[in-house]
Write a protein that holds these residues in place. Sequence first.
Motif, PDB file in Angstrom:
ATOM      1  N   UNK A  60       0.815  -1.215   0.000  1.00 13.67           N
ATOM      2  CA  UNK A  60       0.000   0.000   0.000  1.00 13.67           C
ATOM      3  C   UNK A  60       0.852   1.270   0.000  1.00 13.67           C
ATOM      4  N   UNK A  61       2.133   1.133   0.305  1.00 16.28           N
ATOM      5  CA  UNK A  61       3.029   2.282   0.305  1.00 16.28           C
ATOM      6  C   UNK A  61       3.565   2.638  -1.062  1.00 16.28           C
ATOM      7  N   UNK A  62       3.053   2.003  -2.102  1.00 18.52           N
ATOM      8  CA  UNK A  62       3.518   2.266  -3.468  1.00 18.52           C
ATOM      9  C   UNK A  62       2.387   2.848  -4.306  1.00 18.52           C
ATOM     10  N   UNK A  63       2.730   3.740  -5.213  1.00 16.16           N
ATOM     11  CA  UNK A  63       1.729   4.179  -6.187  1.00 16.16           C
ATOM     12  C   UNK A  63       1.549   3.089  -7.232  1.00 16.16           C
ATOM     13  N   UNK A  64       0.405   3.099  -7.893  1.00 18.50           N
ATOM     14  CA  UNK A  64       0.198   2.165  -8.992  1.00 18.50           C
ATOM     15  C   UNK A  64       1.155   2.510 -10.117  1.00 18.50           C
ATOM     16  N   UNK A  65       1.744   1.493 -10.718  1.00 17.11           N
ATOM     17  CA  UNK A  65       2.604   1.697 -11.888  1.00 17.11           C
ATOM     18  C   UNK A  65       1.778   2.398 -12.966  1.00 17.11           C
ATOM     19  N   UNK A  66       2.308   3.504 -13.450  1.00 13.86           N
ATOM     20  CA  UNK A  66       1.638   4.243 -14.508  1.00 13.86           C
ATOM     21  C   UNK A  66       0.695   5.312 -14.013  1.00 13.86           C
ATOM     22  N   UNK A  76       3.397  11.496  -1.330  1.00 15.31           N
ATOM     23  CA  UNK A  76       4.298  12.650  -1.326  1.00 15.31           C
ATOM     24  C   UNK A  76       5.559  12.385  -0.513  1.00 15.31           C
ATOM     25  N   UNK A  77       5.463  11.626   0.591  1.00 18.68           N
ATOM     26  CA  UNK A  77       6.631  11.373   1.445  1.00 18.68           C
ATOM     27  C   UNK A  77       7.717  10.579   0.732  1.00 18.68           C
ATOM     28  N   UNK A  78       7.344   9.775  -0.245  1.00 12.86           N
ATOM     29  CA  UNK A  78       8.352   9.009  -0.981  1.00 12.86           C
ATOM     30  C   UNK A  78       8.290   9.324  -2.473  1.00 12.86           C
ATOM     31  N   UNK A  79       7.807  10.514  -2.789  1.00 12.02           N
ATOM     32  CA  UNK A  79       7.593  10.884  -4.179  1.00 12.02           C
ATOM     33  C   UNK A  79       8.856  10.764  -5.015  1.00 12.02           C
ATOM     34  N   UNK A  80       9.960  11.290  -4.534  1.00 13.05           N
ATOM     35  CA  UNK A  80      11.169  11.254  -5.356  1.00 13.05           C
ATOM     36  C   UNK A  80      11.635   9.817  -5.587  1.00 13.05           C
ATOM     37  N   UNK A  81      11.493   8.954  -4.604  1.00 13.96           N
ATOM     38  CA  UNK A  81      11.861   7.546  -4.787  1.00 13.96           C
ATOM     39  C   UNK A  81      10.995   6.899  -5.856  1.00 13.96           C
ATOM     40  N   UNK A  82       9.692   7.084  -5.746  1.00 11.12           N
ATOM     41  CA  UNK A  82       8.780   6.470  -6.708  1.00 11.12           C
ATOM     42  C   UNK A  82       8.966   7.052  -8.096  1.00 11.12           C
ATOM     43  N   UNK A 115      -0.548  -4.051  -8.212  1.00 14.59           N
ATOM     44  CA  UNK A 115       0.538  -4.761  -8.882  1.00 14.59           C
ATOM     45  C   UNK A 115       1.856  -4.156  -8.426  1.00 14.59           C
ATOM     46  N   UNK A 116       2.703  -5.001  -7.866  1.00 11.82           N
ATOM     47  CA  UNK A 116       4.021  -4.577  -7.393  1.00 11.82           C
ATOM     48  C   UNK A 116       5.070  -5.192  -8.300  1.00 11.82           C
ATOM     49  N   UNK A 117       5.924  -4.321  -8.826  1.00 13.77           N
ATOM     50  CA  UNK A 117       7.042  -4.766  -9.647  1.00 13.77           C
ATOM     51  C   UNK A 117       8.171  -3.773  -9.435  1.00 13.77           C
ATOM     52  N   UNK A 118       9.373  -4.261  -9.413  1.00 17.42           N
ATOM     53  CA  UNK A 118      10.530  -3.379  -9.310  1.00 17.42           C
ATOM     54  C   UNK A 118      10.682  -2.692 -10.663  1.00 17.42           C
TER      55      UNK A 118
END
Length: 162
Positions: A60-66, A76-82, A115-118
């Motif tokens: 849940x801590x990840x945005x959807x790919x795309x 926003x807290x991990x925006x630059x990483x994502x 969907x989680x993918x590196x």
Amino acid sequence: MKANQPITLSSQELSMICSSRRWQQTMSEYQPFQDRNQFFHYADIAFDELEEEDWLEAFAGHPMIGDIDSLSKKYAHSQSLSENEQERVQHASSDTLEKLLQLNLDYKDTFGFIFIVCATNQSAQSMLAKLEQRLPNSREQELVNAATEQRKISKIRMESYV
């Protein structure tokens, strides 16, 4: 980090690596880490202790790919990483992004998590192919696949602290 200096991360830094509170708590208890190898070793131990609800919290801590809009809102807290992880997706055609988003929504409806993918160094087309390949899987298999990808993402993020 300087060589031979123990590695200690704040709660916020741990949350930037993985949003599972159980993983963060376990890692906090293991600190300080004497070196890079110990840091990664204990991360694996902490991941091995996670249960389904912990993995779902991590996912849940990840945005959807795309879904580039979600990078600036919910995450926003991990925006630059994502953004860095999804850099090649941001330059995809609108048709590809729309298909990625639609299949992500289908995936979430099917499995109950995104969907989680590196995504590091992967094109949007590559991730779209992986998403299409994984959609027919069982929920149990997708939990394993997503957990494996979560570990990869977290380890890449850990690299910035060593």
